[in-house]
Structure formats: C-alpha cells, structure tokens
Design a protein around this motif. Structure first.
Motif, mmCIF file in Angstrom:
data_model
loop_
_atom_site.group_PDB
_atom_site.id
_atom_site.type_symbol
_atom_site.label_atom_id
_atom_site.label_comp_id
_atom_site.label_asym_id
_atom_site.label_seq_id
_atom_site.Cartn_x
_atom_site.Cartn_y
_atom_site.Cartn_z
ATOM 1 N N SER A 1 40.132 57.260 23.498
ATOM 2 C CA SER A 1 40.495 56.862 22.148
ATOM 3 C C SER A 1 41.602 55.821 22.200
ATOM 4 C CB SER A 1 40.970 58.088 21.358
ATOM 5 O OG SER A 1 41.389 57.708 20.077
ATOM 6 N N LEU A 2 41.360 54.672 21.557
ATOM 7 C CA LEU A 2 42.373 53.619 21.511
ATOM 8 C C LEU A 2 43.137 53.656 20.201
ATOM 9 C CD1 LEU A 2 40.373 50.677 23.129
ATOM 10 C CD2 LEU A 2 42.091 52.150 24.185
ATOM 11 N N THR A 3 42.934 54.707 19.443
ATOM 12 C CA THR A 3 43.671 54.894 18.208
ATOM 13 C C THR A 3 44.662 56.035 18.405
ATOM 14 O OG1 THR A 3 41.964 56.394 17.386
ATOM 15 C CG2 THR A 3 41.759 54.060 16.799
ATOM 16 N N PRO A 4 45.710 56.090 17.582
ATOM 17 C CA PRO A 4 46.701 57.168 17.731
ATOM 18 C C PRO A 4 46.047 58.548 17.669
ATOM 19 C CG PRO A 4 47.531 55.473 16.266
ATOM 20 C CD PRO A 4 46.099 55.126 16.533
ATOM 21 N N VAL A 5 46.485 59.427 18.564
ATOM 22 C CA VAL A 5 45.973 60.792 18.629
ATOM 23 C C VAL A 5 47.134 61.748 18.368
ATOM 24 C CG1 VAL A 5 44.826 62.512 20.079
ATOM 25 C CG2 VAL A 5 44.275 60.081 20.348
ATOM 26 N N PRO A 6 46.980 62.724 17.471
ATOM 27 C CA PRO A 6 48.052 63.706 17.267
ATOM 28 C C PRO A 6 48.450 64.348 18.594
ATOM 29 C CG PRO A 6 46.376 63.950 15.581
ATOM 30 C CD PRO A 6 45.832 62.967 16.577
ATOM 31 N N THR A 7 49.717 64.251 18.926
ATOM 32 C CA THR A 7 50.213 64.624 20.253
ATOM 33 C C THR A 7 51.477 65.458 20.124
ATOM 34 O OG1 THR A 7 49.298 62.624 21.273
ATOM 35 C CG2 THR A 7 51.113 63.703 22.437
ATOM 36 N N THR A 8 51.564 66.491 20.938
ATOM 37 C CA THR A 8 52.790 67.288 21.025
ATOM 38 C C THR A 8 53.372 67.129 22.416
ATOM 39 O OG1 THR A 8 51.900 68.908 19.464
ATOM 40 C CG2 THR A 8 53.817 69.567 20.764
ATOM 41 N N VAL A 9 54.654 66.802 22.494
ATOM 42 C CA VAL A 9 55.372 66.722 23.763
ATOM 43 C C VAL A 9 56.301 67.917 23.850
ATOM 44 C CG1 VAL A 9 57.000 65.397 25.164
ATOM 45 C CG2 VAL A 9 55.243 64.207 23.838
ATOM 46 N N MET A 10 56.154 68.698 24.907
ATOM 47 C CA MET A 10 57.038 69.838 25.138
ATOM 48 C C MET A 10 58.288 69.330 25.854
ATOM 49 S SD MET A 10 54.874 71.888 23.830
ATOM 50 C CE MET A 10 55.984 73.288 23.923
ATOM 51 N N TRP A 11 59.399 69.403 25.163
ATOM 52 C CA TRP A 11 60.618 68.907 25.792
ATOM 53 C C TRP A 11 61.865 69.519 25.181
ATOM 54 C CZ3 TRP A 11 63.075 67.567 29.747
ATOM 55 C CH2 TRP A 11 64.351 67.003 29.665
#
Length: 397
Positions: free
Chosen positions: A2-12
């Motif tokens: 996918s070259l479009t924004p993807v809902p993403t969660t970063v654990m940090w």
C-alpha cells in the motif's frame, strides 16, 4: 504494497530502555532512544495515521503463551538476585548477563508485542514494536541477548484467539532459532529465516534441511543460510526467490516480521554486507506481502543491530515509515536537530542522509539460476528442501 497511509500503532516508551546488560554490552538500549528520537524529528510519530502506545509489562499468563512457568520463575529469581547461578535458564552468561530488574524489562518488550497481537485481533492493521524481536529466546532458556521471545508471544496470542495461519519472517543476520523451536511442530505457523550461515555465525543453526518434523508441520520451517559475504543484490534476490513464493503458498492471515539490522556492512556482529537501503527495501517487500495476503494485518519488530547510532536508528525509522505507508526516500537528509542531539548526548557524528548512497540493484529469480553463484546455490538448497512440501517445483515455481 500500500502506497497510501495505513493506520499504524508504534509501541514505544522510554521505559523500554531498561533492558540493559551493561555499558559495554553490544546491545545497548541507547539504540532505542536514538531511533525514537530520529523518528520523532523526521515527523514519523506526528503522522496523522500513527498512534503511539505505551507497552505494559507482560503478565505471567501472557508470557506462558511462549515460555514455561519454570523458566519465568527462574528469570524472576535472577531478576531479584543477579548473583544467583541458574545456568538452566541461560542467564548470567557472557552474551546474556543477569541484572536486577531483568524480568520486568524483558517482559515489557514482550508486552509490546502481546499488545500488538491484541490490536490486530481488534481490527487494527500495522503495528511496530521496534524494541522487540528477541528471537533467540526459546521456551525454556534465554540466549543471544534475548530473554522473553516477544515475537513468539504475539504469534501464540494470535493462534489462541483463532487465527489459523501466521507467517513469521525473520531477516536478522542471525538465525531465528528460538522462534523456530517454539513453533517447530505447529503447522499453523511458518517460520522463515534469512540469515548468515551458521557455519560462520551464532547460533550455528538454520540450515536448509531444517524443515520441520514429519507430519502436518513438515515444510513450515524455512531457512536460507546465506554465504558470509552476501551483499544487497543477493539478499534481495533471496527474498524474492525463497521467501515470497513460500509465504504466498502458505497464505497467512497475519504476518509477524523481525527486522534485525545487524546484517549491515558496518555492523561488527555479522559478516553480511547489507545497506540501510536494502533493509528498507525488504521492509517494503514484507509490506507488499501483508497487503496482498493479509489485508494489511502486520506486526513488525526490531531485533539485532549493534551499530547503535549510524545504522539502527536509520533502519528502524525507515521500517516505521514503510509500515505507516509513508516510506522515506533514501536521500532524505538526517535532521540537524537529531545530529545535534546525538553529538550532545552520545558524542557521536551521524550520517547526513537516511540512505547509504548505494546503487541498489538485484535480479529477479525468473531470470534463471546461476550454479556458479554461491547465493544462488544457497537459494536452490532451500528451494529443493522446502518447495516439494508445498507442491512447488524448485526449478520453475
């Protein structure tokens, strides 16, 4: 991909830097701080599709998805008294020293990947736990800087909740032996490890003939043991020729990937000659598989990486950007603010660009097998061992 924004969660959270074996241990947690700071300064954490979530310490029940209660108890005892000598748990060794608080610090990294699995189960898509990737830990023993195998915890949680097939893709320079051992006889999990041959590198395992036990799980362990001097072109060709066709045939519902970046040509912990540019490209190839096969259900973790300030932050920041569907060009300048931070806090000069200024080129396997090429011979060894288990022809498919 996918070259479009993807809902993403970063654990940090900065608490993840409590994973600490000592000032002179190669796996210094400053690499996590440097990575988070670079991602923030490049605006990755501020992308509208990106959420930051603080991981919690995994409970015993959560850890028991991948580890025995006796092992967890041993880690807790060493955590309270690091002078204890418990060789059966793998701690107190040169590679994995004991320290006070090691249980909570390690369980927090595992908690990040457990939470990632729960987010996938709740309908979230891309998750990154760059502090995870502890792939050498087995069910009953710590090994190779790894105490709790967070990747295995995440995979086991997915299976527990009804996911039928999970592909684990490991591109660390070292064989993902712990994860392989935990799921060795489970046909629901395909473990794929693309690493430097065990003839020249720890842990000395991960050869093409390690394909899983006879029965339903036969062919679900996939290993490509690359020659020690393999570079970008051979590494990417290997992913295309061995990893992609097998993962496609397995048809996973979710992908869990481990992106150890110790394969880099400036990392002293392996002999491979891989650039940050190629590491970014492999992340994009994993993203493409997740999009094609899994409706974007993908958990990406970190792993090895011991060039703490040059390689690790750039590689994993690229990983986060790719996961978010917003890949950074390799000629992106490194922010001056990050350069100043690294000089002030760690006394180190860092690269000016996000890439290594290499000419990234590789040939598709469809162009043919070259028996004079040691990488091609390695690829063919794996294809001959594993492809027949899946009804594939090692010469043509």
């Amino acid at each position: 991909m996918s070259l479009t924004p993807v809902p993403t969660t970063v654990m940090w959270d900065a608490a993840m830097t409590a994973y600490y074996f000592g000032d002179y241990h190669p796996m210094n947690p400053s690499r996590l701080d440097a990575t988070a700071r670079l991602a923030r300064d490049l605006g990755i954490f501020d992308l509208p599709q990106v959420d930051i979530e603080i991981p919690e310490v995994a409970s015993d029940r959560q850890l028991e998805l991948a580890h025995s209660p006796s092992f967890i108890d041993a880690v807790k005892r060493v955590s309270e008294d690091p002078t204890l000598h418990l060789p059966e748990c793998g701690l107190g060794t040169e590679d994995t020293p004991a320290y006070e608080g090691i249980h909570d610090a390690s369980a927090r990294l595992a908690g990040g990947s457990y939470r990632a699995a729960d987010l996938i189960l709740a309908g979230k898509l891309h998750i990154v736990n760059f502090g995870g990737g502890m792939h050498h830990a087995s069910r009953d023993k710590a090994s190779g800087f790894c105490v709790y195998n967070d990747c295995a915890v995440a995979i086991a949680r997915l299976l527990e909740q009804g996911v039928k097939r999970v592909a684990y893709i490991d591109v660390d320079a070292h064989h993902g032996d712990g994860t392989q051992s935990i799921f060795w006889d489970d046909p629901r999990v395909m473990t794929v490890s693309m690493h430097e041959t065990g003839m020249t590198l720890f842990p000395g395992t991960g050869f093409a003939n390690e394909v899983g036990p006879d029965g339903l799980a036969s062919g679900t362990s996939v290993n490509v043991a690359l020659p020690a001097d393999a570079g970008d072109s051979g590494w990417l060709r290997t992913f295309n020729a061995a990893v992609e066709p097998l993962v496609r045939e397995f048809r996973p519902e979710t992908i869990v990937s481990q992106h150890g970046c110790d394969s880099h040509f400036r990392d002293d912990m392996s002999h491979l000659k891989i650039s940050v540019d190629a590491q970014r490209q492999v992340a994009m190839m994993v993203s493409a598989l997740a999009h094609e096969l899994c409706e974007d259900r993908w958990i990406a973790t970190g792993g090895g990486g011991y060039n703490l300030y040059d390689v690790v932050p750039r590689s994993w920041t690229h990983l986060m950007a790719v996961v978010a569907g917003n890949p950074l060009p390799v000629d992106t300048p490194v922010p001056g603010r990050w350069q100043q931070y690294m000089l002030a806090k760690y006394g180190t000069q860092v690269p000016a660009l996000m890439g290594d200024e290499v000419d990234l080129w590789w040939s598709n396997w469809e162009l043919g097998f070259d028996p004079a090429d040691p990488v091609d011979r390695t690829i063919m060894a794996t294809r001959k061992e594993v492809f027949p288990h899946w009804g594939l022809d090692p010469w043509y498919d």
